[in-house]
Design an enzyme around this catalytic site. Structure first.
Site, short mmCIF file in Angstrom:
data_model
loop_
_atom_site.label_atom_id
_atom_site.label_comp_id
_atom_site.label_asym_id
_atom_site.label_seq_id
_atom_site.Cartn_x
_atom_site.Cartn_y
_atom_site.Cartn_z
CE LYS A 53 -3.84 -2.37 2.23
NZ LYS A 53 -4.61 -2.71 3.44
CD GLN A 97 -3.62 -4.36 6.55
OE1 GLN A 97 -3.76 -3.29 5.96
NE2 GLN A 97 -3.98 -5.51 6.02
CG ASP A 120 -9.67 0.08 5.13
OD1 ASP A 120 -9.42 -0.42 4.01
OD2 ASP A 120 -8.95 -0.07 6.13
N1 GUN Z 1 -7.08 -6.71 6.20
C1 GUN Z 1 -7.44 -7.43 5.11
N2 GUN Z 1 -8.00 -6.64 4.19
C2 GUN Z 1 -8.01 -5.39 4.70
C3 GUN Z 1 -8.47 -4.14 4.21
O1 GUN Z 1 -9.01 -4.00 3.10
N3 GUN Z 1 -8.28 -3.08 5.06
C4 GUN Z 1 -7.72 -3.22 6.29
N4 GUN Z 1 -7.61 -2.12 7.04
N5 GUN Z 1 -7.29 -4.36 6.75
C5 GUN Z 1 -7.44 -5.44 5.98
#
Ligand code: GUN
Length: 291
Positions: A53, A97, A120
């Site tokens: 990311k 995350q 998100d």
């Molecule tokens: N863990 C797995 N997929 C995601 C996501 O799209 N966002 C976040 N914050 N954590 C994750």
């Protein structure tokens, strides 16, 4: 039938280029879209996702902050970090995350994020907005699937879409996004009785259960569009999806591979949501145009 493979990497590159134009417009006006990623603990998969990311932000000229906190971080310390990022004018998108270590309440942490920075789309306010069809921040993975379908020219309206998986991150928002495009939507889980009866009726089948090779060719309607959201390691340590590629590719009309399918789209839509957040928060783009 041999399925046409949907190249997520190529579509992601194209979509990133489109969002770079929007981002560059903001940068030219003095606002660099900024994203903060918080990771707590040492989950190896999460570390890889977060690194990707941050890398994608850099590639597109976005500003990013990568906050790494130890596994024994207290809830108060994590909430203080979120609060600081809420107040930081250089940051337009905040992502914590998941999963968090067991002693931390993910729900409480997500609700502490400013909904206008919730790239998100996990905050209750944005989830509610998704239900009514007007969220500025669709969750990145289902959003990426929708863009993939659109760019591949797949008709959604009137089709029967079956989503296997009911998570808050993928299954539920996926079903809602498909519904908003006038699909007839069925949501199943890995425990659905006679699951194959439902999946075999799908024109569009989305697999998001987190079980390696769970969907097999006999569960798929000939010619169906099959989207594999799974990222699993098999017993050899190889990356595999929720879809058994060998048997399903012989039946489906379209299929996304793992890796190189949905994965690259997820990060792309995170960039999209961050740029949109910056457009909205900066006031440089009218809300109606910041879509
Ligand atoms: N863990 C797995 N997929 C995601 C996501 O799209 N966002 C976040 N914050 N954590 C994750």
């Amino acid at each position: 039938m041999t399925a046409q493979i949907i190249d997520g990497k190529a579509i992601a590159q194209q979509v990133r280029a489109e969002w770079k134009i929007r981002s560059d417009k903001l940068i030219a006006q003095g606002v660099t879209p900024g994203m903060a990623v918080i990771i707590v603990g040492n989950d190896p998969a999460s570390k890889v996702y977060v690194a990707n990311k941050v890398k994608a932000c850099a590639e597109l000229g976005l500003y990013s902050i990568h906050v790494e906190m130890p596994a024994d971080t207290s809830e108060a310390a994590l909430l203080a970090e979120v609060d600081a990022l809420n107040k930081n004018p250089a940051i337009h998108g905040i992502l914590v995350q998941l999963p968090l270590p067991g002693h931390l309440d993910a729900h409480k942490v997500i609700e502490a994020i400013n909904p206008d920075k919730d790239v998100d789309g996990f905050h209750q306010m944005n989830v509610g907005a998704l239900v009514t069809g007007e969220t500025p921040f669709p969750s990145c993975t289902p959003y990426g699937v929708m863009v993939m379908l659109e760019k591949t020219g797949i008709q959604i309206e009137g089709k029967h879409a079956v989503v296997v998986g009911r998570s808050n991150i993928v299954g539920k928002p996926m079903a809602l996004l498909l519904l908003h495009k006038n699909a007839t939507v069925t949501i199943c889980t890995s425990k659905t009785v006679d699951l194959a009866k439902h999946t075999r009726d799908a024109d569009i089948l989305v697999a998001a259960v987190g079980k390696p090779n769970f969907i097999t060719g006999d569960m798929v309607k000939p010619g169906a569009v099959v989207i594999d959201v799974g990222i699993n390691r098999n017993s050899d340590g190889k990356l595999v999806g929720d879809v058994d590629f060998a048997s399903v590719s012989a039946v489906a009309g379209f299929l996304t591979p793992v890796p190189g399918g949905v994965g690259p789209m997820t990060i792309t839509m995170l960039i999209a949501n961050t740029v949109r957040a910056a457009e909205r928060l900066s006031g440089l783009v009218k809300h109606a145009d910041a879509e």
